[in-house]
Design a protein around this motif. Structure first.
Motif, PDB file in Angstrom:
ATOM      1  N   VAL A  29       6.391  22.008 -17.602  1.00 53.06           N
ATOM      2  CA  VAL A  29       7.439  21.268 -17.744  1.00 53.06           C
ATOM      3  C   VAL A  29       7.030  19.735 -17.772  1.00 53.06           C
ATOM      4  N   ASP A  30       7.782  19.099 -18.301  1.00 51.07           N
ATOM      5  CA  ASP A  30       7.518  17.583 -18.238  1.00 51.07           C
ATOM      6  C   ASP A  30       8.552  17.014 -17.374  1.00 51.07           C
ATOM      7  N   PHE A  31       9.687  17.549 -16.728  1.00 49.69           N
ATOM      8  CA  PHE A  31      10.360  17.042 -15.651  1.00 49.69           C
ATOM      9  C   PHE A  31      11.227  18.147 -15.156  1.00 49.69           C
ATOM     10  N   VAL A  32      12.012  17.931 -14.097  1.00 49.61           N
ATOM     11  CA  VAL A  32      12.781  18.989 -13.254  1.00 49.61           C
ATOM     12  C   VAL A  32      14.165  18.156 -13.130  1.00 49.61           C
ATOM     13  N   VAL A  33      14.953  19.145 -13.223  1.00 49.80           N
ATOM     14  CA  VAL A  33      16.443  18.678 -13.037  1.00 49.80           C
ATOM     15  C   VAL A  33      17.123  19.644 -11.744  1.00 49.80           C
ATOM     16  N   LEU A  34      17.681  18.989 -10.966  1.00 52.51           N
ATOM     17  CA  LEU A  34      18.090  19.643  -9.747  1.00 52.51           C
ATOM     18  C   LEU A  34      19.910  19.648 -10.076  1.00 52.51           C
ATOM     19  N   ALA A  35      20.237  20.913 -10.530  1.00 47.23           N
ATOM     20  CA  ALA A  35      21.667  21.067 -11.102  1.00 47.23           C
ATOM     21  C   ALA A  35      22.614  21.637 -10.167  1.00 47.23           C
ATOM     22  N   ARG A  36      22.733  20.721  -8.893  1.00 48.63           N
ATOM     23  CA  ARG A  36      23.386  21.221  -7.551  1.00 48.63           C
ATOM     24  C   ARG A  36      22.636  22.198  -6.972  1.00 48.63           C
ATOM     25  N   TYR A  37      21.318  21.862  -6.866  1.00 48.32           N
ATOM     26  CA  TYR A  37      20.175  22.915  -6.133  1.00 48.32           C
ATOM     27  C   TYR A  37      20.318  22.529  -4.640  1.00 48.32           C
ATOM     28  N   MET A  38      20.975  23.428  -3.854  1.00 51.29           N
ATOM     29  CA  MET A  38      21.273  23.352  -2.417  1.00 51.29           C
ATOM     30  C   MET A  38      20.247  23.494  -1.479  1.00 51.29           C
ATOM     31  N   GLN A  39      18.992  22.848  -1.688  1.00 49.66           N
ATOM     32  CA  GLN A  39      17.763  22.963  -1.153  1.00 49.66           C
ATOM     33  C   GLN A  39      17.250  21.556  -0.982  1.00 49.66           C
ATOM     34  N   ILE A  40      16.600  21.260   0.069  1.00 53.69           N
ATOM     35  CA  ILE A  40      15.813  19.986   0.267  1.00 53.69           C
ATOM     36  C   ILE A  40      14.368  20.288   0.000  1.00 53.69           C
ATOM     37  N   LEU A  41      13.987  19.296  -1.030  1.00 48.84           N
ATOM     38  CA  LEU A  41      12.393  19.588  -1.395  1.00 48.84           C
ATOM     39  C   LEU A  41      11.662  19.022  -0.510  1.00 48.84           C
ATOM     40  N   SER A  42      10.421  19.286  -0.254  1.00 49.14           N
ATOM     41  CA  SER A  42       9.600  18.838   0.762  1.00 49.14           C
ATOM     42  C   SER A  42       8.922  17.725   0.187  1.00 49.14           C
ATOM     43  N   GLY A  43       8.292  17.005   0.937  1.00 53.21           N
ATOM     44  CA  GLY A  43       7.385  15.681   0.268  1.00 53.21           C
ATOM     45  C   GLY A  43       6.266  16.199  -0.278  1.00 53.21           C
ATOM     46  N   ASP A  44       5.457  17.148   0.437  1.00 55.29           N
ATOM     47  CA  ASP A  44       4.429  17.907  -0.269  1.00 55.29           C
ATOM     48  C   ASP A  44       4.794  18.455  -1.757  1.00 55.29           C
ATOM     49  N   VAL A  96      14.160  11.853  -7.668  1.00 56.16           N
ATOM     50  CA  VAL A  96      13.860  12.245  -6.188  1.00 56.16           C
ATOM     51  C   VAL A  96      12.614  11.576  -5.722  1.00 56.16           C
ATOM     52  N   THR A  97      12.798  11.179  -4.334  1.00 58.70           N
ATOM     53  CA  THR A  97      11.623  10.702  -3.818  1.00 58.70           C
ATOM     54  C   THR A  97      11.638  11.325  -2.331  1.00 58.70           C
ATOM     55  N   GLU A  98      10.493  10.866  -1.727  1.00 56.47           N
ATOM     56  CA  GLU A  98      10.274  11.788  -0.371  1.00 56.47           C
ATOM     57  C   GLU A  98      11.451  11.250   0.650  1.00 56.47           C
ATOM     58  N   ASP A  99      12.154  10.124   0.286  1.00 55.51           N
ATOM     59  CA  ASP A  99      13.382   9.690   1.142  1.00 55.51           C
ATOM     60  C   ASP A  99      14.706  10.299   0.608  1.00 55.51           C
ATOM     61  N   LEU A 100      15.234  11.101   1.281  1.00 54.12           N
ATOM     62  CA  LEU A 100      16.217  12.022   0.784  1.00 54.12           C
ATOM     63  C   LEU A 100      17.388  11.016   0.215  1.00 54.12           C
ATOM     64  N   ASP A 101      17.777  11.232  -1.063  1.00 52.73           N
ATOM     65  CA  ASP A 101      18.931  10.625  -1.809  1.00 52.73           C
ATOM     66  C   ASP A 101      18.820   9.148  -1.615  1.00 52.73           C
ATOM     67  N   GLU A 102      17.596   8.646  -1.727  1.00 53.65           N
ATOM     68  CA  GLU A 102      17.364   7.198  -1.805  1.00 53.65           C
ATOM     69  C   GLU A 102      16.522   6.821  -2.929  1.00 53.65           C
ATOM     70  N   GLY A 103      16.203   7.737  -3.980  1.00 50.27           N
ATOM     71  CA  GLY A 103      15.412   7.408  -5.245  1.00 50.27           C
ATOM     72  C   GLY A 103      16.179   6.413  -6.059  1.00 50.27           C
ATOM     73  N   PRO A 104      15.362   5.900  -7.189  1.00 49.34           N
ATOM     74  CA  PRO A 104      15.876   5.022  -8.083  1.00 49.34           C
ATOM     75  C   PRO A 104      17.201   5.710  -8.828  1.00 49.34           C
ATOM     76  N   ILE A 105      18.257   4.740  -8.904  1.00 43.14           N
ATOM     77  CA  ILE A 105      19.476   5.505  -9.419  1.00 43.14           C
ATOM     78  C   ILE A 105      19.332   5.369 -11.191  1.00 43.14           C
ATOM     79  N   ILE A 106      19.819   6.442 -11.871  1.00 36.11           N
ATOM     80  CA  ILE A 106      19.730   6.438 -13.232  1.00 36.11           C
ATOM     81  C   ILE A 106      21.021   6.189 -14.037  1.00 36.11           C
ATOM     82  N   GLU A 107      22.012   6.877 -13.264  1.00 37.13           N
ATOM     83  CA  GLU A 107      23.530   6.718 -13.773  1.00 37.13           C
ATOM     84  C   GLU A 107      24.625   7.160 -12.626  1.00 37.13           C
ATOM     85  N   GLN A 108      25.662   6.382 -12.720  1.00 35.43           N
ATOM     86  CA  GLN A 108      26.821   6.702 -11.749  1.00 35.43           C
ATOM     87  C   GLN A 108      28.017   6.516 -12.510  1.00 35.43           C
ATOM     88  N   ASP A 109      29.070   7.159 -12.035  1.00 35.39           N
ATOM     89  CA  ASP A 109      30.597   6.776 -12.683  1.00 35.39           C
ATOM     90  C   ASP A 109      31.585   7.434 -11.349  1.00 35.39           C
TER      91      ASP A 109
END
Length: 301
Positions: free
Chosen positions: A181-196, A240-253
């Motif tokens: 894969v070249d990128f990953v999309v979390l489509a309401r994946y209800m798990q927190i990804l580890s920093g590792d 997504v970054t290691e800081d939960l829900d604080e990564g660079p924003i792409i789009e909002q509405d």
């Protein structure tokens, strides 16, 4: 751990510009960048189809440029263009760049849980040719959507992820993803990804969440929003970054709601916004329209 045994495949989807390539440039602004890029591409017989640029300060500020150009034979010509770009942009201008053959769709893995509205929307748009990607696989910590996903001809992998220790599940995720894969999309994946995991996966990860964070955290955010009498519900797509829900924003509405809407109405309207916002973020990322710069983005939409 039980994992559906299927081999990820790479299929070619219909895309809008089969003989196009993209060039992303970023670095310190200075005189002559645009002219130099244009002259270099022209010398290789490339025709510029579109060009977007932005500088936060023309006097040596940060510079960003997205160029799409057409070629008769991208796979044969792009290596020479990349070589010359490295000499010109890296040496002469000290800029970073990325050039990509857009006839090869980016491969994406979609992570999902029980909620399927974002997942199925992406798969439907992909089948309709509206997303220029190859969906390599869907990975879920629940088996609920397996049959629906397979009806789209997409490999489905059930990887349970229970308890505080996610290491086994994430090891299986990495096994499935590496090189596929070249990128990953979390489509309401209800798990927190580890920093590792985020470090090891080595590709961008896009997430979608409702815009109530951090005002309405935890379970039942729409019920909490209803109690507060909100007048807007919305969604945010971000990296997504290691800081939960604080990564660079792409789009909002957002969409307006009233006192007459109950919590279920808010959730339904919020789901509509989530689908639209996530699909736009995936489309723009797959078309190289998003440039990350620190903790924010430049989006040439």
């Amino acid at each position: 751990m039980t994992v559906t045994q299927e081999t990820p495949t790479r299929t070619v989807t219909r895309e809008s510009a089969p003989l196009h390539a993209s060039l992303i440039v970023k670095g310190r602004d200075r005189t002559g960048i645009v002219a130099s890029v244009g002259a270099l591409l022209s010398s290789h017989g490339a025709n510029i189809v579109s060009l977007d640029q932005y500088s936060d300060n023309p006097q040596g500020g940060a510079f960003f440029q997205r160029t799409v150009f057409s070629l008769d034979n991208p796979q044969a010509v792009l290596p020479a263009i990349e070589h010359d770009l490295r000499d010109r942009l890296t040496t002469d201008f000290e800029l970073e760049f990325m050039v990509r053959d857009m006839s090869l769709p980016k491969r994406v893995a979609i992570f999902a849980s029980k909620s399927d509205h974002c997942l199925l929307d992406l798969l439907w748009r992909h089948r309709r040719g509206q997303l220029p990607v190859t969906v390599a696989m869907v990975i879920s910590n629940h088996p609920d959507t397996a049959e629906e996903v397979r009806s789209f001809g997409i490999p489905f992998f059930h990887v349970p992820s229970m308890g505080a220790d996610k290491s086994a599940a994430e090891a299986e995720h990495l096994r499935l993803l590496r090189g596929n894969v070249d990128f990953v999309v979390l489509a309401r994946y209800m798990q927190i990804l580890s920093g590792d995991f985020i470090k090891q996966v080595g590709v961008p990860i896009i997430n979608i969440h409702h815009s109530f964070l951090p005002a309405f955290v935890g379970a039942g955010p729409y019920a909490k929003a209803k109690e507060r009498g909100v007048k807007l519900v919305g969604a945010t797509a971000h990296y997504v970054t290691e800081d939960l829900d604080e990564g660079p924003i792409i789009e909002q509405d957002v969409v307006r709601v009233t006192h007459a809407h109950n919590a279920a109405d808010l959730q339904r309207r919020g789901a509509d916004v989530e689908r639209a916002v996530l699909s736009r973020a995936v489309e723009w990322h797959s078309q190289d329209r998003v440039i990350r710069h620190g903790n924010h983005t430049i989006v040439f939409a």
